[in-house]
Design a protein around this motif. Structure first.
Motif, mmCIF file in Angstrom:
data_model
loop_
_atom_site.group_PDB
_atom_site.id
_atom_site.type_symbol
_atom_site.label_atom_id
_atom_site.label_comp_id
_atom_site.label_asym_id
_atom_site.label_seq_id
_atom_site.Cartn_x
_atom_site.Cartn_y
_atom_site.Cartn_z
ATOM 1 N N GLY A 323 0.614 -1.320 -0.014
ATOM 2 C CA GLY A 323 0.134 -0.153 -0.121
ATOM 3 C C GLY A 323 0.987 1.136 0.160
ATOM 4 N N ALA A 324 2.357 1.094 -0.525
ATOM 5 C CA ALA A 324 2.886 2.350 0.205
ATOM 6 C C ALA A 324 2.746 3.713 -1.140
ATOM 7 C CB ALA A 324 4.257 2.108 0.440
ATOM 8 N N GLU A 325 2.579 4.161 -1.380
ATOM 9 C CA GLU A 325 2.578 4.893 -2.666
ATOM 10 C C GLU A 325 4.085 5.734 -2.730
ATOM 11 O OE1 GLU A 325 0.505 5.331 -5.164
ATOM 12 O OE2 GLU A 325 -1.399 3.486 -4.241
ATOM 13 N N LEU A 326 5.024 6.130 -1.682
ATOM 14 C CA LEU A 326 5.794 6.611 -1.339
ATOM 15 C C LEU A 326 6.750 5.944 -0.795
ATOM 16 C CD1 LEU A 326 7.741 9.054 -2.547
ATOM 17 C CD2 LEU A 326 6.812 10.228 -0.639
ATOM 18 N N ILE A 327 8.168 5.312 -1.738
ATOM 19 C CA ILE A 327 8.923 4.024 -1.344
ATOM 20 C C ILE A 327 10.312 5.391 -1.327
ATOM 21 C CG2 ILE A 327 10.382 2.446 -1.232
ATOM 22 C CD1 ILE A 327 7.518 1.129 -3.211
ATOM 23 N N VAL A 328 10.720 5.139 0.123
ATOM 24 C CA VAL A 328 12.345 6.286 0.128
ATOM 25 C C VAL A 328 13.138 5.179 0.367
ATOM 26 C CG1 VAL A 328 13.471 8.155 0.539
ATOM 27 C CG2 VAL A 328 11.009 8.484 0.398
ATOM 28 N N LEU A 329 14.700 5.575 -0.382
ATOM 29 C CA LEU A 329 15.289 4.303 -0.308
ATOM 30 C C LEU A 329 16.899 5.187 0.125
ATOM 31 C CD1 LEU A 329 13.628 3.463 -2.560
ATOM 32 C CD2 LEU A 329 15.836 1.429 -2.707
ATOM 33 N N PRO A 330 17.608 5.135 0.660
ATOM 34 C CA PRO A 330 19.010 5.240 1.278
ATOM 35 C C PRO A 330 19.724 6.155 0.234
ATOM 36 C CG PRO A 330 18.848 3.398 2.526
ATOM 37 C CD PRO A 330 17.830 3.506 1.789
ATOM 38 N N GLU A 331 20.978 6.656 0.319
ATOM 39 C CA GLU A 331 21.059 7.542 -0.880
ATOM 40 C C GLU A 331 22.325 6.183 -1.251
ATOM 41 O OE1 GLU A 331 24.054 10.227 0.375
ATOM 42 O OE2 GLU A 331 25.232 9.354 1.750
ATOM 43 N N LEU A 332 22.440 6.547 -2.607
ATOM 44 C CA LEU A 332 23.457 5.339 -3.339
ATOM 45 C C LEU A 332 23.662 3.673 -2.669
ATOM 46 C CD1 LEU A 332 26.584 7.719 -2.896
ATOM 47 C CD2 LEU A 332 24.845 6.896 -5.007
ATOM 48 N N CYS A 333 22.219 3.529 -2.311
ATOM 49 C CA CYS A 333 22.215 1.739 -1.324
ATOM 50 C C CYS A 333 22.592 1.005 -3.338
ATOM 51 C CB CYS A 333 20.284 2.232 -1.851
ATOM 52 S SG CYS A 333 18.890 2.165 -2.624
ATOM 53 N N GLY A 334 22.760 1.093 -3.977
ATOM 54 C CA GLY A 334 23.077 -0.076 -4.893
ATOM 55 C C GLY A 334 22.126 -0.451 -5.817
ATOM 56 N N VAL A 428 4.977 17.334 1.052
ATOM 57 C CA VAL A 428 6.110 15.779 1.710
ATOM 58 C C VAL A 428 7.818 16.209 0.314
ATOM 59 C CG1 VAL A 428 6.443 14.086 1.120
ATOM 60 C CG2 VAL A 428 4.521 14.312 1.308
ATOM 61 N N VAL A 429 8.591 16.337 1.382
ATOM 62 C CA VAL A 429 9.731 16.102 1.289
ATOM 63 C C VAL A 429 10.634 14.524 1.231
ATOM 64 C CG1 VAL A 429 12.261 16.882 1.917
ATOM 65 C CG2 VAL A 429 10.321 18.130 1.591
ATOM 66 N N ALA A 430 10.924 13.757 0.053
ATOM 67 C CA ALA A 430 11.596 12.567 1.068
ATOM 68 C C ALA A 430 13.440 13.140 0.721
ATOM 69 C CB ALA A 430 11.651 11.931 -0.793
ATOM 70 N N VAL A 431 14.223 12.108 1.341
ATOM 71 C CA VAL A 431 15.443 12.654 1.224
ATOM 72 C C VAL A 431 16.076 11.520 1.950
ATOM 73 C CG1 VAL A 431 16.968 13.793 3.826
ATOM 74 C CG2 VAL A 431 14.268 14.430 3.370
ATOM 75 N N PRO A 432 16.910 10.900 0.924
ATOM 76 C CA PRO A 432 17.648 10.000 0.414
ATOM 77 C C PRO A 432 19.217 10.509 1.146
ATOM 78 C CG PRO A 432 17.082 10.730 -1.754
ATOM 79 C CD PRO A 432 16.193 11.609 -0.378
ATOM 80 N N PHE A 433 19.548 9.944 2.137
ATOM 81 C CA PHE A 433 20.911 10.491 2.875
ATOM 82 C C PHE A 433 21.841 9.408 3.500
ATOM 83 C CE2 PHE A 433 18.528 10.445 6.938
ATOM 84 C CZ PHE A 433 18.878 11.182 7.914
ATOM 85 N N THR A 434 22.092 9.904 4.390
ATOM 86 C CA THR A 434 23.214 8.716 5.703
ATOM 87 C C THR A 434 23.563 10.208 6.395
ATOM 88 O OG1 THR A 434 24.405 8.093 3.832
ATOM 89 C CG2 THR A 434 25.662 8.094 5.992
ATOM 90 N N PRO A 435 22.894 9.653 7.411
ATOM 91 C CA PRO A 435 23.403 10.675 9.011
ATOM 92 C C PRO A 435 24.301 10.450 9.642
ATOM 93 C CG PRO A 435 21.523 8.482 9.664
ATOM 94 C CD PRO A 435 21.833 8.619 7.701
ATOM 95 N N SER A 436 25.569 12.133 9.773
ATOM 96 C CA SER A 436 26.538 11.430 10.438
ATOM 97 C C SER A 436 26.908 12.246 11.973
ATOM 98 C CB SER A 436 27.601 12.310 9.452
ATOM 99 O OG SER A 436 27.407 12.161 8.225
ATOM 100 N N GLU A 437 25.896 12.642 11.925
ATOM 101 C CA GLU A 437 25.646 12.994 13.730
ATOM 102 C C GLU A 437 24.428 13.026 14.125
ATOM 103 O OE1 GLU A 437 28.281 16.825 14.157
ATOM 104 O OE2 GLU A 437 27.470 16.928 12.160
ATOM 105 N N VAL A 456 8.455 14.564 6.206
ATOM 106 C CA VAL A 456 9.425 14.153 6.083
ATOM 107 C C VAL A 456 9.496 12.700 5.422
ATOM 108 C CG1 VAL A 456 11.543 14.401 6.210
ATOM 109 C CG2 VAL A 456 10.152 16.689 6.243
ATOM 110 N N ILE A 457 10.137 12.222 4.768
ATOM 111 C CA ILE A 457 10.462 10.857 4.791
ATOM 112 C C ILE A 457 11.955 10.602 4.646
ATOM 113 C CG2 ILE A 457 10.078 8.172 4.043
ATOM 114 C CD1 ILE A 457 7.543 11.538 3.052
ATOM 115 N N ALA A 458 12.759 10.549 5.954
ATOM 116 C CA ALA A 458 13.913 10.195 5.646
ATOM 117 C C ALA A 458 14.617 8.641 5.945
ATOM 118 C CB ALA A 458 14.930 11.142 6.666
ATOM 119 N N ALA A 459 15.596 8.145 4.589
ATOM 120 C CA ALA A 459 15.872 7.083 4.831
ATOM 121 C C ALA A 459 17.249 7.054 4.829
ATOM 122 C CB ALA A 459 15.647 6.645 3.460
ATOM 123 N N GLY A 460 18.032 6.371 5.629
ATOM 124 C CA GLY A 460 19.792 6.501 5.340
ATOM 125 C C GLY A 460 20.168 5.112 5.696
ATOM 126 N N HIS A 461 21.384 5.023 5.780
ATOM 127 C CA HIS A 461 22.091 3.611 6.098
ATOM 128 C C HIS A 461 22.341 3.915 7.707
ATOM 129 C CE1 HIS A 461 23.097 3.127 1.955
ATOM 130 N NE2 HIS A 461 23.447 4.579 1.623
#
Length: 544
Positions: A323-334, A428-437, A456-461
Motif C-alpha cells: 500500500g505504500a504510494e511513496l517509497i524512499v531508499l537511502p542514498e547510493l544504496c546500490g 512532502v519531502v523525500a530525503v535519501p541521505f546518510t546521517p553523520s551526527e 518528511v521521509i528520510a532514509a539513510g544507512h
C-alpha cells in the motif's frame, strides 16, 4: 571558560513584583559565579493587555526605574545581563525587546523581536533591523526571543555574522521549545545557546480558567514551560532547569568551540551554503497557491541489503504491494533506476533513491514506467568530493497525492533547503541521505518538518545513536487556534515521529500531505510567510 546562567521566573501584572523576581534570579546566578545571565521574555508584564494604551502604560522606557535597577544589578555583580521586556518607543511603537547590559551597567545592545506571536501582533511592532552581534571580552553575543527561534532565519543570520553565543529569552507554554526548537539552533549553526523561559501563568490568573475554557485546554497548560537550558554547539544540553518553579542553571562553556564549523567529513556548515539559491527566502511572501494534497498518504522507508539486487527488488515491490504510494531508499544504496522501476510495475507507487550521475549526486523519482523526475544535490560535501556538479535549484514534483520535493544527501543539514521546499508549496519531502551526527535525526529533520509544516521521509544507512532514518508526519493538532483531535499535550509543532532504526529493512507509516497547507502557528503568525524576509540580507549574502 565562561560561566553562563539561564534563569527562569514567573512574571505577572505587578511590575514591582516582577522586578523583584528579576533581581532575585540575577543575584542567585551571580552567587554561583555567572558572568553572563539570561532572563526570560516579557519580564516587566504579562504579554496580555486590555488594549494598546494599556500595553504602552506597562511598557518600559530605556533608562527608567525598572531597567535602571537591572543595569545597577549587572554593575554590582560585574556580569552581563540579558533581559526581555516591552519598550515604549518615542515614535509611538511598542516593541518586544532584548536588552544586554554590560558588567559596568552600560546598555550594550538592543534587539527588537522580528517575528511576533499571536496576540503580540495586536500591541507590538515587529523589529525593523536585524538583531546585532555584540563584541565583548567573553565572546560575540547575539540575541533573539521565543518565536524567532521557532523558525531558522534569525539565528542563522546571527551565526553568519559571527555570533558565538545566542541568548534566547522565551515566554512559552510549548514543551517542544526545550525538546526541539532551542537545541536545534545550537546544532545547525554550531553555536552555544543560552535560553531562559517563563514559569507560572502566562495569562492573568483571574482570567485563566475562562480563557482555558474557550481554548479547550486545561489551565495548567497555559503556564510557562520552564526547562531553561544551556546547549553546546553539537546540540547537547549541558544544563537544564525543571519544568516548573523559579530556578537558575549554570554551566562553564568554552566559547571558542563555536568557531569550529566543520562536520565529521570536513564540510564547513556555513561556507558550504549557496546563498545564490536562497533569494526566495528574502523575497516578499506570495502565500501558498497550490491546492492541498491528499488527507493521508501511505509511505515506506526501504533499506535493501547491499549486493543483493533480487532481494532489493522484492523489498520495493513488497512495500508497493503493501500500500505504500511513496517509497524512499537511502542514498547510493546500490539499487539501479531500472531495478527500482521494474519493482514498481503494476503499481501506482513512486520511489525516490539517489545515484551517482557522472560528477553529480542525483536524487531520482521513479515509477513503473521509468524516471519521473531528477534533483541534483545542491550543496558541496567533502563526504562526496566527486559530486562537484551541483543543482541549480530545488524542484517540486506534482503527483496524484500532492507535491514532492527531494532533498539529496547532505543537503539535509541545511535549513535553507527545506525552506525553499516550503516556499514552493511542497507537501512532502523525500530525503535519501546518510546521517553523520546524532543531532541530524534527533533535532534537525524534526525541526525541518516543524518549522516549515512539511512531511518528511528520510532514509539513510545505519547512523549514530542507533538511527538510520525517520518518517515525520504533520499532526492535525496544531496550535491552540485549531480544534484538536486528541488531548492537548503542549507540543505545538513537533511532528509525529516513526523512527527507522539501524538494522530495520522496511518501515511503513502514514503522512498527511493536506496538513502542509496550515502554516498558522498562532493567530496572525505564519511559520513560512511570517519569516523576517525584509531582514534576511545575511542569508543571501556571500558565504563567509
Amino acid at each position: 571558560m565562561v560561566r553562563v546562567a539561564a534563569a527562569q521566573l514567573e512574571a505577572g501584572t505587578d511590575p514591582a513584583a516582577n522586578l523583584a523576581a528579576c533581581l532575585r534570579v540575577i543575584d542567585a546566578a551571580a552567587e554561583r559565579g555567572a558572568e553572563l545571565i539570561v532572563l526570560p521574555e516579557f519580564c516587566n508584564h504579562l504579554s496580555w493587555y486590555g488594549g494598546r494604551d494599556h500595553a504602552r502604560r506597562m511598557a518600559c522606557r530605556i533608562g527608567d526605574a525598572f531597567l535602571g535597577a537591572v543595569s545597577e544589578r549587572a554593575a554590582r555583580h560585574g556580569a552581563y545581563v540579558k533581559i526581555g521586556v516591552t519598550v515604549a518607543r518615542d515614535d509611538g511603537r511598542i516593541t518586544g525587546t532584548g536588552l544586554l547590559y554590560g558588567p559596568d551597567g552600560t546598555l550594550l545592545g538592543e534587539s527588537d523581536k522580528q517575528t511576533l506571536m499571536g496576540a503580540e501582533n495586536d500591541h507590538l511592532a515587529p523589529g525593523s533591523a536585524a538583531s546585532p552581534v555584540i563584541e565583548t571580552p567573553i565572546g560575540r553575543l547575539g540575541m533573539y526571543a521565543c518565536m524567532e527561534g521557532v523558525i531558522n532565519e534569525v539565528c542563522r543570520s546571527l551565526a553568519l555574522r559571527g555570533a558565538q553565543v545566542l541568548l534566547n529569552s522565551l515566554n512559552s507554554f510549548a514543551v517542544d521549545e526545550a525538546d526541539l526548537h532551542v537545541p536545534v539552533r545550537a546544532a545547525e549553526n554550531r553555536v552555544w545557546v543560552v535560553a531562559a523561559n517563563k514559569v507560572g501563568p502566562l495569562l492573568p490568573a483571574a482570567e485563566l480558567p475562562a480563557i482555558a475554557g474557550r481554548l479547550g485546554v486545561p489551565p495548567e497548560w497555559l503556564h510557562g514551560a520552564g526547562e531553561s537550558q544551556i546547549v553546546a554547539p553539537d546540540g547537547t544540553t549541558v544544563a537544564r532547569a525543571p519544568r516548573t518553579g523559579e530556578a537558575v542553571v549554570v554551566a562553564d562553556i568554552d566559547v571558542r568551540l563555536a568557531d569550529g564549523k566543520l562536520r565529521p567529513d570536513g564540510t564547513h556548515v556555513l561556507a558550504a551554503r549557496r546563498p545564490e539559491l536562497y533569494s526566495p527566502v528574502a523575497a516578499e511572501p506570495a502565500g501558498r497557491t497550490a491546492p492541498p494534497g491528499a488527507p493521508r498518504l501511505r509511505v515506506a522507508v526501504v533499506r535493501p541489503p547491499g549486493g543483493e539486487p533480487e532481494a532489493a527488488e522484492r523489498m520495493v515491490a513488497g512495500a508497493a504491494a503493501g500500500g505504500a504510494e511513496l517509497i524512499v531508499l537511502p542514498e547510493l544504496c546500490g539499487m539501479t533506476v531500472a531495478e527500482t522501476s521494474r519493482a514498481l510495475r503494476g503499481s501506482t507507487a513512486h520511489a525516490v533513491l539517489s545515484v551517482r550521475a557522472g560528477s553529480a549526486h542525483e536524487g531520482v523519482l521513479v515509477d513503473g514506467a521509468g524516471v519521473a523526475g531528477r534533483q541534483r544535490q545542491l550543496h558541496p560535501s567533502a563526504r562526496h568530493p566527486w559530486a562537484g556538479d551541483l543543482g541549480a535549484g530545488l524542484e517540486v514534483f506534482s503527483l496524484p497525492w500532492g507535491r514532492l520535493a527531494i532533498v539529496v544527501g547532505d543537503d539535509a543539514v541545511f535549513p535553507e533547503t527545506f525552506r525553499l521546499a516550503a516556499l514552493r508549496d511542497a507537501d512532502v519531502v523525500a530525503v535519501p541521505f546518510t546521517p553523520s551526527e546524532p543531532w541530524e535525526l534527533r533535532l534537525g529533520l524534526p525541526e525541518r518538518a516543524a518549522e516549515n509544516r512539511l512531511n518528511v521521509i528520510a532514509a539513510g544507512h545505519d547512523g549514530p545513536g542507533g538511527m538510520a532514518g525517520a518518517i515525520l508526519a504533520l499532526s492535525p493538532d496544531f496550535t491552540l487556534w485549531t480544534a484538536w483531535e486528541g488531548p492537548f499535550t503542549g507540543r505545538i509543532s513537533h511532528p509525529v515521529v516513526t523512527p527507522v532504526k539501524n538494522g530495520e529493512r522496511v518501515v511503513h507509516a502514514e503522512v498527511r500531505p493536506a496538513e502542509a497547507v496550515n502554516r498558522l502557528v498562532s493567530r496572525g503568525t505564519d511559520l513560512v510567510d511570517g519569516r523576517p524576509w525584509r531582514l534576511a540580507g545575511a542569508l543571501v549574502a556571500a558565504s563567509p
